[in-house]
Design an enzyme around this catalytic site. Sequence first.
Site, PDB file in Angstrom:
ATOM      1  N   CYS A  20       0.824  -1.199   0.000  1.00 13.66           N
ATOM      2  CA  CYS A  20       0.000   0.000   0.000  1.00 13.66           C
ATOM      3  C   CYS A  20       0.858   1.247   0.000  1.00 13.66           C
ATOM      4  O   CYS A  20       2.054   1.201   0.304  1.00 13.66           O
ATOM      5  CB  CYS A  20      -0.859   0.070   1.268  1.00 13.66           C
ATOM      6  N   GLY A  46      -0.199   0.697  -5.149  1.00 14.38           N
ATOM      7  CA  GLY A  46      -1.486   0.040  -5.011  1.00 14.38           C
ATOM      8  C   GLY A  46      -2.465   0.546  -6.033  1.00 14.38           C
ATOM      9  O   GLY A  46      -2.669   1.753  -6.139  1.00 14.38           O
ATOM     10  N   ASN A 120       0.026   0.907   5.970  1.00 16.24           N
ATOM     11  CA  ASN A 120       0.854   0.132   5.049  1.00 16.24           C
ATOM     12  C   ASN A 120       1.664  -0.853   5.885  1.00 16.24           C
ATOM     13  O   ASN A 120       2.358  -0.443   6.805  1.00 16.24           O
ATOM     14  CB  ASN A 120       1.797   1.078   4.275  1.00 16.24           C
ATOM     15  N   GLY A 121       1.524  -2.128   5.547  1.00 18.81           N
ATOM     16  CA  GLY A 121       2.271  -3.150   6.275  1.00 18.81           C
ATOM     17  C   GLY A 121       1.403  -4.349   6.558  1.00 18.81           C
ATOM     18  O   GLY A 121       0.351  -4.529   5.933  1.00 18.81           O
ATOM     19  N   TYR A 265      12.592  -3.393  -5.893  1.00 17.42           N
ATOM     20  CA  TYR A 265      11.483  -3.364  -6.853  1.00 17.42           C
ATOM     21  C   TYR A 265      10.382  -2.365  -6.546  1.00 17.42           C
ATOM     22  O   TYR A 265       9.902  -1.680  -7.439  1.00 17.42           O
ATOM     23  CB  TYR A 265      10.836  -4.755  -6.932  1.00 17.42           C
TER      24      TYR A 265
HETATM   25  P1  AMP Z   1       6.905 -14.017 -11.762  1.00 15.76           P
HETATM   26  O1  AMP Z   1       8.300 -14.548 -11.617  1.00 15.76           O
HETATM   27  O2  AMP Z   1       6.250 -14.450 -13.026  1.00 15.76           O
HETATM   28  O3  AMP Z   1       6.058 -14.389 -10.587  1.00 15.76           O
HETATM   29  O4  AMP Z   1       6.952 -12.451 -11.825  1.00 15.76           O
HETATM   30  C1  AMP Z   1       8.065 -11.733 -11.421  1.00 15.76           C
HETATM   31  C2  AMP Z   1       7.903 -10.258 -11.747  1.00 15.76           C
HETATM   32  O5  AMP Z   1       6.854  -9.685 -10.986  1.00 15.76           O
HETATM   33  C3  AMP Z   1       9.168  -9.514 -11.404  1.00 15.76           C
HETATM   34  O6  AMP Z   1       9.884  -9.261 -12.579  1.00 15.76           O
HETATM   35  C4  AMP Z   1       8.727  -8.238 -10.759  1.00 15.76           C
HETATM   36  O7  AMP Z   1       8.858  -7.156 -11.674  1.00 15.76           O
HETATM   37  C5  AMP Z   1       7.272  -8.449 -10.426  1.00 15.76           C
HETATM   38  N1  AMP Z   1       7.120  -8.572  -8.965  1.00 15.76           N
HETATM   39  C6  AMP Z   1       7.945  -9.131  -8.077  1.00 15.76           C
HETATM   40  N2  AMP Z   1       7.446  -9.090  -6.827  1.00 15.76           N
HETATM   41  C7  AMP Z   1       6.263  -8.466  -6.914  1.00 15.76           C
HETATM   42  C8  AMP Z   1       5.274  -8.089  -5.965  1.00 15.76           C
HETATM   43  N3  AMP Z   1       5.418  -8.370  -4.664  1.00 15.76           N
HETATM   44  N4  AMP Z   1       4.190  -7.439  -6.402  1.00 15.76           N
HETATM   45  C9  AMP Z   1       4.031  -7.184  -7.715  1.00 15.76           C
HETATM   46  N5  AMP Z   1       4.931  -7.503  -8.663  1.00 15.76           N
HETATM   47  C10 AMP Z   1       6.038  -8.137  -8.286  1.00 15.76           C
END
Ligand code: AMP
Length: 481
Positions: A20, A46, A120-121, A265
């Site tokens: 969030c 979000g 958030n958390g 990320y």
């Molecule tokens: P996948 O390996 O297909 O599950 O997707 C990995 C990709 O999802 C990564 O390249 C990130 O850019 C993105 N990603 C990683 N962690 C998250 C997260 N917690 N929430 C949303 N997207 C994520």
Amino acid sequence: MHETPFDPETPFDDKLHEECGVFAVYGHEEAAKLAYLGLYALQHRGQESAGIASSDGRHLICHKAMGYVADVFPPAQLAALPGHMAIGHTRYSTTGDSKMLNAQPFSVACNKGLIAVAHNGNITNAAELRRELEAEGSIFQASSDTEVILHLVAKSRERTLAGALREALLQLEGAYSLVFLAQDRIIVARDPHGFRPLAMGKMEISKHKIGYVFASETCAFDLVNAVYQADVEPGEMVIVGPEGVTREQWAPRRNRAHCVFEHVYFARPDSLVFGRPVQKSRERMGRLLALEHPAAADIVVPVPDSGVAAALGYASETGIPYGQALIRNHYVGRTFIEPSQAIRDFGVKLKLNPVRHLLEGKRVVLVDDSIVRGTTSRKIVRMVRQAGAREVHLRISCPPTISPCFYGVDTPNKQQLIAANSSNEEIRKFVEADSLGYLSIGNLTESVEDHNRDFCYACYSGNYPTLIHIDEMSADNPPLG
Ligand code: AMP
């Protein structure tokens, strides 16, 4: 350890591990509009729901709905939120029960007056607290752990909101960056480990008047012309009201555990998170990744947007030319990807398209931030190869994700984490790359210059900085540490 077979295609669990963004402002006549702008800048944290609560000193009004910030708040809706103080929230979509009832802020009328809260958390003892509260007669509307905090505040015998809040927070475990709105003040607080970020800024409203803002990331300050002052410290509460600003360390200091994934990320690269530029961390991750896993290649290609900064670092370190050979369509809404499995299957193609002439016949280093289940990486590697690449060397700017997060990042359970169940070589084969290299934990630590062990690396190490309650784990999914 209980081993379960890796199955990337099974749907995510219903979970309450919410990602969030939170925002708060005090002292500006158009507080709700500023909250809107702040949330707009935090939209990446979000996209499922958005909400703002504002107060003019007497009336506290809250509006929230499913959807993007810009859709939830047409001008007329914003105009109906009066006052010089406001809080706001954007909530990430998890599957299952994550619908309107869980949208924030939550607002209630209780014996402490009208109050609203955004969070958030993830509170790791929420289920236990909730059971106790329900046994005493509390009635819950939503499944979100944030509601627990409101009940604890309402129940407290302390007479002031700050006092009740202090008492409530002492019962919580886990991760929380909280913003509260009462009729005449805002109060913000951060958990004693400082898992999730919360920055504090100031803005000049007139020659003699200062306004205060708080946000998950400093990119929200830039849009409202606020200047970053400091982080709300782990275990600190900041109260801003008619009498001015009070900062108070309400909890004893604990070991810090800033979420390193914010730098990998989650946060925007133009933000300061935990007081540190995110872009700087990512570029360094890319440089160290290049030293750790070099590749004989012709071009370094980022997976946009998440791999861009690390790819720049990788290219600078190696001298291999950087090329934007994958183009992202920024206008793909979630709605497009969600309805059916058939559409989900070509989801990556909707989002990304290769630039053929940059890839044809080339040995490509493909840089992305993380692999979770591996399905996205596999689709992208295939796409790059189908566009004519001769070799695809996948480089990941963080270590293998082997354990779920209990502190507010939406990771699937262990069964769906490819690196929890497969060797490096098995993952390489699964994603169909010619080679695969992850950044080591040591180099990740170096990238964020974590000389005092102030960050949490639990998703990469399995060592959780707090005790995780049984409720938090699925039976198949015990934390290691
Ligand atoms: P996948 O390996 O297909 O599950 O997707 C990995 C990709 O999802 C990564 O390249 C990130 O850019 C993105 N990603 C990683 N962690 C998250 C997260 N917690 N929430 C949303 N997207 C994520």
